[in-house]
Design a protein around this motif. Structure first.
Motif, mmCIF file in Angstrom:
data_model
loop_
_atom_site.group_PDB
_atom_site.id
_atom_site.type_symbol
_atom_site.label_atom_id
_atom_site.label_comp_id
_atom_site.label_asym_id
_atom_site.label_seq_id
_atom_site.Cartn_x
_atom_site.Cartn_y
_atom_site.Cartn_z
ATOM 1 N N GLY A 18 0.851 -1.085 0.043
ATOM 2 C CA GLY A 18 0.027 -0.005 -0.003
ATOM 3 C C GLY A 18 0.745 1.203 0.136
ATOM 4 O O GLY A 18 0.419 2.161 -0.646
ATOM 5 N N PHE A 19 1.872 1.282 0.657
ATOM 6 C CA PHE A 19 2.643 2.577 0.727
ATOM 7 C C PHE A 19 3.368 2.754 -0.353
ATOM 8 O O PHE A 19 3.537 4.211 -0.971
ATOM 9 C CB PHE A 19 3.634 2.345 2.016
ATOM 10 N N LEU A 20 3.626 1.887 -1.245
ATOM 11 C CA LEU A 20 4.526 1.835 -2.393
ATOM 12 C C LEU A 20 3.193 2.456 -3.599
ATOM 13 O O LEU A 20 3.740 3.275 -4.498
ATOM 14 C CB LEU A 20 5.148 0.645 -3.063
ATOM 15 N N VAL A 21 2.298 1.536 -3.556
ATOM 16 C CA VAL A 21 0.994 2.387 -4.441
ATOM 17 C C VAL A 21 0.872 3.777 -4.274
ATOM 18 O O VAL A 21 0.757 4.554 -5.240
ATOM 19 C CB VAL A 21 -0.190 1.476 -4.127
ATOM 20 N N GLU A 22 0.817 4.101 -2.842
ATOM 21 C CA GLU A 22 0.585 5.693 -2.635
ATOM 22 C C GLU A 22 1.657 6.376 -3.338
ATOM 23 O O GLU A 22 1.417 7.704 -3.823
ATOM 24 C CB GLU A 22 0.612 5.819 -1.132
ATOM 25 N N GLY A 23 2.743 6.125 -2.821
ATOM 26 C CA GLY A 23 3.960 6.823 -3.648
ATOM 27 C C GLY A 23 4.115 6.820 -4.915
ATOM 28 O O GLY A 23 4.283 8.049 -5.524
ATOM 29 N N ILE A 24 3.687 5.883 -5.723
ATOM 30 C CA ILE A 24 3.741 5.823 -7.121
ATOM 31 C C ILE A 24 2.582 6.733 -7.716
ATOM 32 O O ILE A 24 2.753 7.499 -8.709
ATOM 33 C CB ILE A 24 3.718 4.421 -7.834
ATOM 34 N N VAL A 25 1.685 6.586 -7.043
ATOM 35 C CA VAL A 25 0.309 7.317 -7.756
ATOM 36 C C VAL A 25 0.689 9.051 -7.309
ATOM 37 O O VAL A 25 0.500 9.851 -8.444
ATOM 38 C CB VAL A 25 -0.790 7.033 -6.977
ATOM 39 N N GLU A 26 1.424 9.297 -6.291
ATOM 40 C CA GLU A 26 1.608 10.609 -6.031
ATOM 41 C C GLU A 26 2.642 11.000 -7.227
ATOM 42 O O GLU A 26 2.741 12.245 -7.690
ATOM 43 C CB GLU A 26 2.201 10.711 -4.645
ATOM 44 N N LEU A 27 3.740 10.225 -7.401
ATOM 45 C CA LEU A 27 4.602 10.581 -8.407
ATOM 46 C C LEU A 27 4.210 10.914 -9.821
ATOM 47 O O LEU A 27 4.503 11.847 -10.516
ATOM 48 C CB LEU A 27 5.710 9.512 -8.645
ATOM 49 N N TYR A 28 3.047 9.855 -10.167
ATOM 50 C CA TYR A 28 2.400 10.179 -11.523
ATOM 51 C C TYR A 28 1.664 11.590 -11.336
ATOM 52 O O TYR A 28 1.598 12.222 -12.302
ATOM 53 C CB TYR A 28 1.370 9.057 -11.781
ATOM 54 N N ALA A 29 1.123 12.009 -10.288
ATOM 55 C CA ALA A 29 0.536 13.109 -10.312
ATOM 56 C C ALA A 29 1.099 14.302 -10.315
ATOM 57 O O ALA A 29 1.057 15.304 -10.929
ATOM 58 C CB ALA A 29 -0.420 13.154 -8.788
ATOM 59 N N ALA A 30 2.495 14.231 -9.750
ATOM 60 C CA ALA A 30 3.451 15.212 -9.986
ATOM 61 C C ALA A 30 3.701 15.389 -11.230
ATOM 62 O O ALA A 30 4.114 16.697 -11.760
ATOM 63 C CB ALA A 30 4.595 14.873 -9.030
ATOM 64 N N ILE A 31 4.118 14.354 -11.974
ATOM 65 C CA ILE A 31 4.414 14.308 -13.450
ATOM 66 C C ILE A 31 3.478 15.175 -14.187
ATOM 67 O O ILE A 31 3.534 16.055 -15.125
ATOM 68 C CB ILE A 31 4.704 13.068 -13.914
ATOM 69 N N ARG A 32 2.160 14.513 -14.162
ATOM 70 C CA ARG A 32 0.882 15.161 -14.654
ATOM 71 C C ARG A 32 0.743 16.568 -14.503
ATOM 72 O O ARG A 32 0.256 17.379 -15.457
ATOM 73 C CB ARG A 32 -0.130 14.329 -14.477
ATOM 74 N N ALA A 33 1.085 17.121 -13.366
ATOM 75 C CA ALA A 33 1.215 18.492 -12.897
ATOM 76 C C ALA A 33 2.186 19.428 -13.431
ATOM 77 O O ALA A 33 2.117 20.592 -13.286
ATOM 78 C CB ALA A 33 0.882 18.522 -11.694
ATOM 79 N N GLY A 34 3.121 18.733 -14.117
ATOM 80 C CA GLY A 34 4.426 19.399 -14.699
ATOM 81 C C GLY A 34 5.493 19.728 -13.735
ATOM 82 O O GLY A 34 6.342 20.564 -13.756
#
Length: 279
Positions: free
Chosen positions: A230-246
């Motif tokens: 779960g902690f890794l899922v959360e971290g990966i989704v957050e990384l994708y959100a940062a990329i998506r936001a530029g």
């Protein structure tokens, strides 16, 4: 050093050996073998104080990198404290770009805590802050088995860095008689989108690789269904959100500043892993 069998460590050990440095690696018992006869290997665990003390005995420098872990702050802070007790003088630690207490990224907040603990330790400190490694696309080799990469980055770009470049920067600092101190961002030469990376990857491996963008909730559910913690899922989704936001598109000259050469491009990385060019 810690992290000797990971993406950065596998590149760093031979670079240090080539510089005629005495290298000692703390390696998890029963883990991936360290394939070198020129580095001393101490089996142990970062959660075992006795094995950490044995690995640090007589060392004056420490390369600090541990895998993502829900207890990462405590584990790495304990390593720092053990380094102080062992008389280590300088630590080169792999942090992360954007490490900040106010970051929306859990991993970035954790790294910031460790960074601050290091700064308060009294040791000499060099913080390497890389972007995501190009090597993440090697799992599994050649892209996903069904020819698709799944993510949630949209058309956001990321300045992926080759782990070999991070290792090269670390080697320069560790081998220096007067190691540079402070934080150093380490990125690739340009930011690319994940769809661009997938197309280039497919061409390099001679197969079609398509990027499939998913809603974050769907991606998280799929990862959990595949057994990702779960902690890794959360971290990966957050990384994708940062990329998506530029927020991950900024590049730096950290590699060139330390090594005298520009960082390798994504195309350089693909040429190397597919054997298309001389490493």
């Amino acid at each position: 050093m810690t992290g000797s069998t990971g993406n950065v460590g596998r590149e760093l050990v031979p670079l240090l050996v080539q510089r005629d440095l005495d290298v000692r690696c703390l390696v998890h018992a029963g883990g991936v073998a360290l394939r070198t006869a020129d580095a001393e290997v101490v089996e142990g665990d970062v959660d075992d104080p006795a094995s950490v003390a044995a690995a640090l005995e007589g060392c004056d420098r420490l390369f600090l990198l541990t895998p993502a872990h829900p207890d990462q702050v405590r584990r790495e802070s304990a390593l720092v404290d053990a380094a102080v007790r062992a008389g280590v003088r300088h630590v080169v630690a792999v942090s992360v770009v954007g490490a900040d207490a106010a970051s929306p990224s859990t991993f970035a907040r954790w790294h910031r805590e460790v960074d601050e603990h290091l700064r308060a330790s009294g040791l000499g400190v060099t913080l390497l802050r890389p972007t995501a490694f190009m090597q993440v696309h090697l799992v599994p080799p050649g892209g996903a088995a069904d020819g698709r990469w799944y993510g949630a980055s949209g058309d956001g770009a990321h300045a992926f860095v080759d782990a070999r470049d991070v290792a090269d920067v670390a080697a320069h600092v560790l081998a220096s008689s007067h190691p540079v101190e402070g934080a150093l961002e380490v990125t690739g030469p340009r930011a690319i989108t994940v769809p661009e990376a997938a197309r280039a990857y497919g061409q390099a491996f001679g197969r079609e690789v398509a990027y499939v963008d998913l809603p974050p909730e769907q991606l998280a559910g799929a990862m959990r269904g595949n057994g990702v913690p779960g902690f890794l899922v959360e971290g990966i989704v957050e990384l994708y959100a940062a990329i998506r936001a530029g927020h991950a598109a900024t590049t730096s000259n950290g590699v060139e500043e330390l090594t005298g050469r520009p960082p390798g491009s994504y195309e350089d990385f693909l040429d190397r892993v597919t054997g298309s060019s001389t490493p």
